[in-house]
Design a protein around this motif. Sequence first.
Motif, PDB file in Angstrom:
ATOM      1  N   ILE A  77       0.866  -1.187   0.000  1.00  0.00           N
ATOM      2  CA  ILE A  77       0.000   0.000   0.000  1.00  0.00           C
ATOM      3  C   ILE A  77       0.900   1.234   0.000  1.00  0.00           C
ATOM      4  CG2 ILE A  77      -1.777   1.289   1.261  1.00  0.00           C
ATOM      5  CD1 ILE A  77      -2.437  -1.361   2.737  1.00  0.00           C
ATOM      6  N   VAL A  78       0.623   2.175  -0.927  1.00  0.00           N
ATOM      7  CA  VAL A  78       1.370   3.437  -0.944  1.00  0.00           C
ATOM      8  C   VAL A  78       0.378   4.571  -0.694  1.00  0.00           C
ATOM      9  CG1 VAL A  78       2.773   5.009  -2.329  1.00  0.00           C
ATOM     10  CG2 VAL A  78       3.116   2.549  -2.539  1.00  0.00           C
ATOM     11  N   GLN A  83       0.874  16.651   2.990  1.00  0.00           N
ATOM     12  CA  GLN A  83       1.233  16.737   4.412  1.00  0.00           C
ATOM     13  C   GLN A  83       2.038  15.502   4.807  1.00  0.00           C
ATOM     14  OE1 GLN A  83      -0.146  19.349   6.055  1.00  0.00           O
ATOM     15  NE2 GLN A  83      -1.681  19.920   4.524  1.00  0.00           N
ATOM     16  N   SER A  84       2.857  15.659   5.841  1.00  0.00           N
ATOM     17  CA  SER A  84       3.550  14.469   6.331  1.00  0.00           C
ATOM     18  C   SER A  84       2.559  13.632   7.145  1.00  0.00           C
ATOM     19  CB  SER A  84       4.745  14.874   7.193  1.00  0.00           C
ATOM     20  OG  SER A  84       4.279  15.546   8.323  1.00  0.00           O
ATOM     21  N   MET A  85       2.779  12.335   7.155  1.00  0.00           N
ATOM     22  CA  MET A  85       1.861  11.426   7.865  1.00  0.00           C
ATOM     23  C   MET A  85       2.635  10.593   8.882  1.00  0.00           C
ATOM     24  SD  MET A  85      -0.397   9.880   4.775  1.00  0.00           S
ATOM     25  CE  MET A  85      -1.078   8.515   5.688  1.00  0.00           C
ATOM     26  N   LEU A  94       4.300   8.645   1.196  1.00  0.00           N
ATOM     27  CA  LEU A  94       5.063   9.549   0.325  1.00  0.00           C
ATOM     28  C   LEU A  94       4.544  10.953   0.549  1.00  0.00           C
ATOM     29  CD1 LEU A  94       5.185   8.241  -3.360  1.00  0.00           C
ATOM     30  CD2 LEU A  94       7.082   8.660  -1.813  1.00  0.00           C
ATOM     31  N   GLN A  95       5.412  11.888   0.903  1.00  0.00           N
ATOM     32  CA  GLN A  95       4.963  13.281   1.000  1.00  0.00           C
ATOM     33  C   GLN A  95       5.178  13.905  -0.371  1.00  0.00           C
ATOM     34  OE1 GLN A  95       6.659  15.494   4.234  1.00  0.00           O
ATOM     35  NE2 GLN A  95       5.259  17.218   3.927  1.00  0.00           N
ATOM     36  N   ARG A 106       7.488   7.912  -8.734  1.00  0.00           N
ATOM     37  CA  ARG A 106       7.896   7.430  -7.406  1.00  0.00           C
ATOM     38  C   ARG A 106       7.015   6.263  -6.953  1.00  0.00           C
ATOM     39  NH1 ARG A 106       8.319  12.585  -3.598  1.00  0.00           N
ATOM     40  NH2 ARG A 106       9.099  11.086  -2.087  1.00  0.00           N
ATOM     41  N   ILE A 107       5.719   6.333  -7.267  1.00  0.00           N
ATOM     42  CA  ILE A 107       4.821   5.226  -6.873  1.00  0.00           C
ATOM     43  C   ILE A 107       5.182   3.963  -7.674  1.00  0.00           C
ATOM     44  CG2 ILE A 107       2.433   4.449  -6.663  1.00  0.00           C
ATOM     45  CD1 ILE A 107       1.567   7.406  -6.661  1.00  0.00           C
TER      46      ILE A 107
END
Length: 306
Positions: A77-78, A83-85, A94-95, A106-107
């Motif tokens: 899962i991506v 926002q940062s998580m 991924l931010q 990137r994904i």
Amino acid sequence: MGKSSKDKRDLYYRKAKEQGYRARSAFKLLQLNDEFHFLDDPNLKRVVDLCAAPGSWSQVLSRKLFQDKHTAADRKIVAVDLQSMSPIDHVTTLQADITHPRTLARILQLFGDQKADFVCSDGAPDVTGLHDLDEYVQQQLIMSALQLATCILKPGGTFVAKIFRGRDIDMLYSQMGYLFERVTCAKPRSSRGTSLEAFIVCQQYNPPSGWQPRLDVGQSVQEFFQGCFRGSDTAAEVGPWNDVPRDIAPFMACGSLDSFDSDATYHTQELQDLPHRSLDPVQQPTNPPYKHALELKRKGKLTRAV
Ligand code: SAM
């Protein structure tokens, strides 16, 4: 999600805390899944959660996909957000901005260049209060999520996205109809009836043959969908934007009638026969603006704008 009096009024807010979800929106995805069962597919392997912060949808995805150790082995899962998580079990965060083509790369890299089975987006831009501008920006965000989904979904995949049933929503239904076999507009009971919010559930991704989605910087939505045909054997190209035919998608209310009504006020004491006890937030905010304000205050540098 704070320790507040909302606890007493909004049952889904309270239930989210009780069940360890970071936001009440978790119930929207759960109720959509109760109707469409897209997360119950044993072949679901690669999943993308767009606009995921603070992460309640990712929590639902993680709990659903990783509940059975036998099927969990090669699942991924991506979750992507501006926002940062805070970390979530089995979720790679991924931010990043979903409107930027680099995010797609990137994904794909995280998936080892393999395509996804399921993409969801609960995106909402910051509202300005200027209604036309807000509607336009929201529409652009949905289109960005759709563009990314078309580049990353494998044929037969599913795309679920939050929409607002505004003026041009019928045009969106017809655009989705070019790409998916089944398009449904769904409203979970946990989504307030008084809000225009709904979810578009697009099943069986089946892009027109010969159409190659490609994300480039500076490319318009029209350019992206250029050459997207109505059917694999017809040459009816999607013409100028205003000429796109408008469709009505079937509407589905999700969540059983005995599930809670999100517009109603319940008294938890009456429901549980217990005195009310306010619950702590499930997840503290990672980098809230008030942290900076408190720092300034401590240093005596906080000034009031005149
Ligand atoms: N589904 C989430 C959950 O269950 O916790 C809630 C999502 S919240 C309603 C909407 C999110 O969209 C915000 O966190 C916001 O940062 C994100 N967002 C808005 N525009 C974005 C963009 N261009 N790229 C990535 N995330 C975006």
